[in-house]
Scaffold this motif. Structure first.
Motif, short mmCIF file in Angstrom:
data_model
loop_
_atom_site.label_atom_id
_atom_site.label_comp_id
_atom_site.label_asym_id
_atom_site.label_seq_id
_atom_site.Cartn_x
_atom_site.Cartn_y
_atom_site.Cartn_z
N THR A 17 0.84 -1.19 0.00
CA THR A 17 0.00 0.00 0.00
C THR A 17 0.87 1.24 0.00
O THR A 17 1.86 1.31 0.73
CB THR A 17 -0.93 0.01 1.23
OG1 THR A 17 -1.84 -1.10 1.12
CG2 THR A 17 -1.72 1.29 1.33
N PRO A 19 2.47 4.65 0.91
CA PRO A 19 2.57 5.31 2.22
C PRO A 19 1.60 6.49 2.30
O PRO A 19 1.34 7.17 1.30
CB PRO A 19 4.03 5.80 2.25
CG PRO A 19 4.74 4.98 1.22
CD PRO A 19 3.74 4.68 0.17
N ARG A 20 1.06 6.71 3.49
CA ARG A 20 0.23 7.89 3.71
C ARG A 20 1.10 9.14 3.64
O ARG A 20 2.23 9.14 4.14
CB ARG A 20 -0.48 7.81 5.06
CG ARG A 20 -1.56 6.76 5.11
CD ARG A 20 -2.32 6.77 6.44
NE ARG A 20 -1.47 6.33 7.55
CZ ARG A 20 -1.08 7.10 8.55
NH1 ARG A 20 -1.43 8.39 8.58
NH2 ARG A 20 -0.33 6.62 9.52
N ARG A 26 -7.39 9.60 3.50
CA ARG A 26 -7.50 8.26 2.90
C ARG A 26 -8.87 7.67 3.24
O ARG A 26 -9.24 7.58 4.41
CB ARG A 26 -6.38 7.36 3.40
CG ARG A 26 -6.52 5.89 3.02
CD ARG A 26 -5.26 5.11 3.35
NE ARG A 26 -4.14 5.53 2.50
CZ ARG A 26 -2.93 4.98 2.54
NH1 ARG A 26 -2.68 4.00 3.41
NH2 ARG A 26 -1.97 5.41 1.74
N GLU A 208 -1.93 -4.60 4.19
CA GLU A 208 -1.69 -3.84 5.41
C GLU A 208 -0.19 -3.75 5.68
O GLU A 208 0.52 -4.76 5.63
CB GLU A 208 -2.40 -4.51 6.59
CG GLU A 208 -3.92 -4.36 6.58
CD GLU A 208 -4.63 -5.25 5.58
OE1 GLU A 208 -5.85 -5.13 5.41
OE2 GLU A 208 -3.95 -6.10 4.94
N GLU A 209 0.28 -2.56 5.95
CA GLU A 209 1.70 -2.33 6.16
C GLU A 209 2.07 -2.55 7.64
O GLU A 209 1.43 -1.98 8.53
CB GLU A 209 2.08 -0.91 5.75
CG GLU A 209 1.88 -0.63 4.26
CD GLU A 209 2.83 -1.45 3.40
OE1 GLU A 209 3.99 -1.63 3.81
OE2 GLU A 209 2.40 -1.90 2.32
N ASP A 212 2.87 0.57 9.53
CA ASP A 212 1.80 1.57 9.60
C ASP A 212 0.48 0.86 9.88
O ASP A 212 -0.27 0.53 8.95
CB ASP A 212 1.71 2.37 8.30
CG ASP A 212 0.64 3.46 8.37
OD1 ASP A 212 0.11 3.70 9.47
OD2 ASP A 212 0.33 4.06 7.32
N SER A 215 -2.70 2.02 8.05
CA SER A 215 -2.75 2.07 6.59
C SER A 215 -4.12 1.64 6.06
O SER A 215 -4.58 2.15 5.02
CB SER A 215 -1.64 1.21 5.98
OG SER A 215 -1.76 -0.15 6.37
N TRP A 216 -4.75 0.68 6.72
CA TRP A 216 -6.10 0.24 6.40
C TRP A 216 -6.92 0.13 7.68
O TRP A 216 -6.35 -0.01 8.77
CB TRP A 216 -6.09 -1.14 5.71
CG TRP A 216 -5.61 -1.11 4.29
CD1 TRP A 216 -4.32 -1.13 3.86
CD2 TRP A 216 -6.42 -1.06 3.12
NE1 TRP A 216 -4.27 -1.10 2.49
CE2 TRP A 216 -5.55 -1.06 2.00
CE3 TRP A 216 -7.80 -1.04 2.89
CZ2 TRP A 216 -6.01 -1.03 0.68
CZ3 TRP A 216 -8.26 -1.01 1.58
CH2 TRP A 216 -7.37 -0.99 0.49
#
Length: 352
Positions: A17, A19-20, A26, A208-209, A212, A215-216
């Motif tokens: 995914t 990165p934010r 998001r 899913e990271e 992070d 991330s989701w």
């Protein structure tokens, strides 16, 4: 089960995914279609959504959540529905088909908390497509060969490449989309053999990271014969002096087989820009990562037809105008969801 590896579409599944980014928001959603009572049982829907704002200093805030739980009959009639936010008027949809006409029916009863651009609206708007794609589990599990006639697609309950089985008049349904073009590999096979071939996608990597956890949003367990439709849309504030916000969209359908292995069925990414001051899409570019048939990527060029389109018209125009063999149902749904950037911008702008 007929498999046509020589006719397969792209198999380049997304492995991570993005990165934010600071100064972004998001939106992530998932619609899980579970078959807890077996392939011939009811479809149990577990749908969740979240808006997450990443502030300029890197901190983040959850600015919205929504959920939808439902049960859908094998014939795709809505048996029960529970949502957050609560919208009592949705109970008027019970007993009606989660298929053609569903969007018009729920649009007629939406109330505060379910208006266009909201998280719950997106889950409801995406429910017919997710329900159709959930039929991939029946094809993969060989259940359609044994399906009673009244549970199969008909004029009132049309199917798509993910939901239908072998019918005598199946070949007459060509030119629905790029993969279902009259002369496409899958349709030629149907006419020659009378059976629907199976598309087998690559393993679906975890998105899913680890570094992070935000991330989701959190999702439930995707059990065997389950199909998951998940979306991510990032709206990123423009660089200094640039009027256009950046768009980054990811869409994936995946399936868990009898052995518990998850594979990707459909997957697109879309990147582009949006001029929120003018209320218009800037330019977009779509990429096909995983699609069932080699003709399916022929729909990619259709994405550019929304360049310059007014955001307020995106949903209605894509639905009405993007039809036929130059398009893809799943890409169309992704493009329609870009209308949500108006609501996302309000949440992003409130942090300024």
């Amino acid at each position: 089960m007929d498999v046509l590896p020589e006719a397969a579409g792209p198999q380049d599944t997304v492995t991570s995914t993005a990165p934010r980014r600071a100064g972004s928001i998001r939106r992530t959603t998932n619609i899980d279609s579970l078959r807890i009572d077996g392939l011939r049982g009811e479809i149990v829907i577990d749908a969740r959504a979240r808006d997450l704002r990443t502030n300029p200093d890197g901190t983040c805030d959850v600015v919205g959540t929504a959920s939808l739980q439902a049960r859908i009959s094998p014939a795709h009639d809505l048996l029960s529905i529970t949502t957050f936010p609560v919208v009592p008027a949705l109970h008027s949809l019970l007993g009606r088909s989660v298929g053609p006409g569903f969007r018009s029916r729920f649009n007629a009863v939406v109330t505060e908390g379910c208006e266009d651009g909201s998280l719950l609206y997106l889950l409801l708007d995406d429910l017919p497509g997710a329900t159709l794609v959930s039929g991939y589990a029946l094809v993969r599990g060989g259940a359609l060969e044994k399906a009673p006639h009244n549970e199969r697609p008909s004029a009132e309950r049309p199917g798509d490449a993910s939901t239908v089985g072998p019918f005598p008049d199946f070949g007459a349904q060509g030119d629905i989309c790029a993969g279902w073009a009259h002369d496409a590999s899958m349709m030629v096979h149907v006419r020659e053999t009378g059976s629907l071939p199976m598309a087998l996608g690559p393993p679906a990597p975890t998105l899913e990271e680890e570094d992070d956890p935000m991330s989701w949003h959190a999702m439930g367990e995707l059990t065997r014969h389950g199909v998951r439709r998940r979306r991510r849309l990032d709206l990123v504030a423009p660089p200094e002096g640039d009027p256009d916000h950046l768009l980054d969209l990811h869409f994936r359908d995946s399936h868990v087989d009898e052995q518990g292995s998850e594979t990707t069925v459909h997957e697109y990414t879309v990147s582009g820009t949006v001029d929120l001051r003018a209320g218009r899409i800037g330019t977009v570019s779509a990429r096909a990562h995983v699609l069932p048939w080699m003709e399916c990527p022929g729909a990619l060029a259709s994405a550019q037809r929304i360049d310059g389109m007014e955001l307020s018209e995106v949903r209605s125009r894509v639905r009405k105008e993007f039809v036929g063999r130059s398009t893809c149902t799943h890409l169309n749904d992704s493009l329609r969801s870009l209308a949500d950037v108006t609501a996302l911008h309000r949440a992003l702008d409130s942090s300024a």
